[in-house]
Design an enzyme around this catalytic site. Structure first.
Site, PDB file in Angstrom:
ATOM      1  CG  HIS A 141       8.421   4.223  -1.751  1.00 15.65           C
ATOM      2  ND1 HIS A 141       7.681   4.348  -2.910  1.00 15.65           N
ATOM      3  CD2 HIS A 141       9.208   5.332  -1.695  1.00 15.65           C
ATOM      4  CE1 HIS A 141       8.004   5.486  -3.516  1.00 15.65           C
ATOM      5  NE2 HIS A 141       8.929   6.090  -2.807  1.00 15.65           N
ATOM      6  CB  CYS A 149      10.822  -1.560  17.393  1.00 17.10           C
ATOM      7  SG  CYS A 149      10.713  -0.482  18.838  1.00 17.10           S
ATOM      8  CB  SER A 242       1.734   8.335 -13.197  1.00 18.00           C
ATOM      9  OG  SER A 242       1.657   8.388 -11.775  1.00 18.00           O
ATOM     10  CG  ASN A 266       2.066   4.410 -16.576  1.00 18.15           C
ATOM     11  OD1 ASN A 266       1.965   3.582 -15.680  1.00 18.15           O
ATOM     12  ND2 ASN A 266       1.384   5.547 -16.583  1.00 18.15           N
ATOM     13  CB  CYS A 284       3.857  -3.948 -17.320  1.00 19.59           C
ATOM     14  SG  CYS A 284       4.095  -2.204 -16.950  1.00 19.59           S
TER      15      CYS A 284
END
Length: 292
Positions: A141, A149, A242, A266, A284
């Site tokens: 991501h 720009c 998750s 998790n 973790c």
């Protein structure tokens, strides 16, 4: 392991029991049997560095506030949405950018150095894996430490943009109320209205962090690249996620299709629980250092 023993920050970590020795042994067996481990991390690996996640029960952003992260379409469409985003981000940046990797990040870097970890994909935008020294890695991501720009594609460092903000807003002061997972803070509308946002110095276009906002999609090239790394791997470990967001979940579905063994570390339920070979409800930073 060359792992620092700084004590973790547990403010945003949900309560959980210490690792069960039997489960530690099962994870050890899983990792020992992997030659080319594909690791996917999420917000739960960074909570021990003091960065809140969105969904954790009781301590996540959604549980504590009614705030929601900025939507891609709104950021692109609305100058006032951009002004609000950047004002909050400007205030939150010094603290957000100072967060340091925790034990879990350092363990994964060590696994890479040992040739155990084939590829790491993180859904986080906090640069902590980079700070830890991981190199065989994709930031699914993007990363808040880069800005680009929307018109000409020119990239600058977020730290450089901070200096432009300071120059444009020499007398602007704001008190922040709490930090969110993506580095912004909560400010009043009144404060935001007088905040000046710079345009791209090359073409005057809109500056946006190099991250995939909610409602936007990850580029086809990046998705295809990650699928290739997964195809070269022989097992998958999910750490601190998750997997509620499809952009990451699709790789777990692909791993299942390839019949790869999948282990999940998790705190709390995940979308993979019904098909993972192994699910450990642990921190973790507490569990991963136990694996040799």
């Amino acid at each position: 392991h060359s792992v620092s023993r700084a004590s973790p920050n547990l403010t945003f970590v949900p309560a959980c029991l210490p690792p069960d020795p039997v489960e530690v042994e099962e994870l050890q067996y899983f990792v020992s049997n992997s030659k080319r481990l594909f690791v996917m991390t999420g917000a739960g690996i960074s909570t021990e560095s003091g960065i809140p996640d969105y969904r954790s029960e009781g301590v996540g952003l959604y549980a504590r506030t009614d705030r929601r992260p900025v939507q891609h379409a709104e950021f692109v469409r609305s100058a006032s949405a951009r002004q609000r985003y950047w004002a909050r981000n400007f205030v939150g940046w010094p603290q957000f950018s100072s967060h340091q990797p925790n034990t879990a990040h350092l363990v994964l870097r060590d696994w890479e150095k040992l040739g155990k970890l084939h590829w790491l994909v993180t859904q986080n935008v906090d640069a902590l894996h980079t700070k830890a020294g991981s190199q065989r890695m994709t930031e699914l991501h993007g990363c808040t430490h880069r800005v680009f720009c929307l018109a000409c594609g020119d990239q600058i460092l977020r730290s450089e943009l901070q200096e432009h903000f300071e120059a444009l807003n020499p007398t602007w002061k704001a008190e922040a109320f709490g930090v969110a997972p993506d580095g912004d803070v909560f400010l009043t509308d009144e404060h935001v209205r007088s905040f000046q946002v710079p345009a791209c110095h090359k073409c005057g276009g809109i500056l946006k962090p190099d991250v995939t906002f909610f409602g936007d999609t990850v580029s086809k090239e990046k998705v295809s690249f990650v699928h290739q790394r997964l195809a070269e791997s022989d097992s998958m470990l999910v750490a601190g996620s998750s997997m509620q967001v499809y952009s990451g979940y699709r790789f777990a579905l692909a791993a299942r299709e390839k019949k790869l063994p999948i282990a999940v570390v998790n705190i709390g339920p995940t979308r993979l629980d019904h098909f993972a070979s192994l699910k450990l409800n642990s921190r973790c930073g507490e569990l991963l250092p136990l694996i040799v």
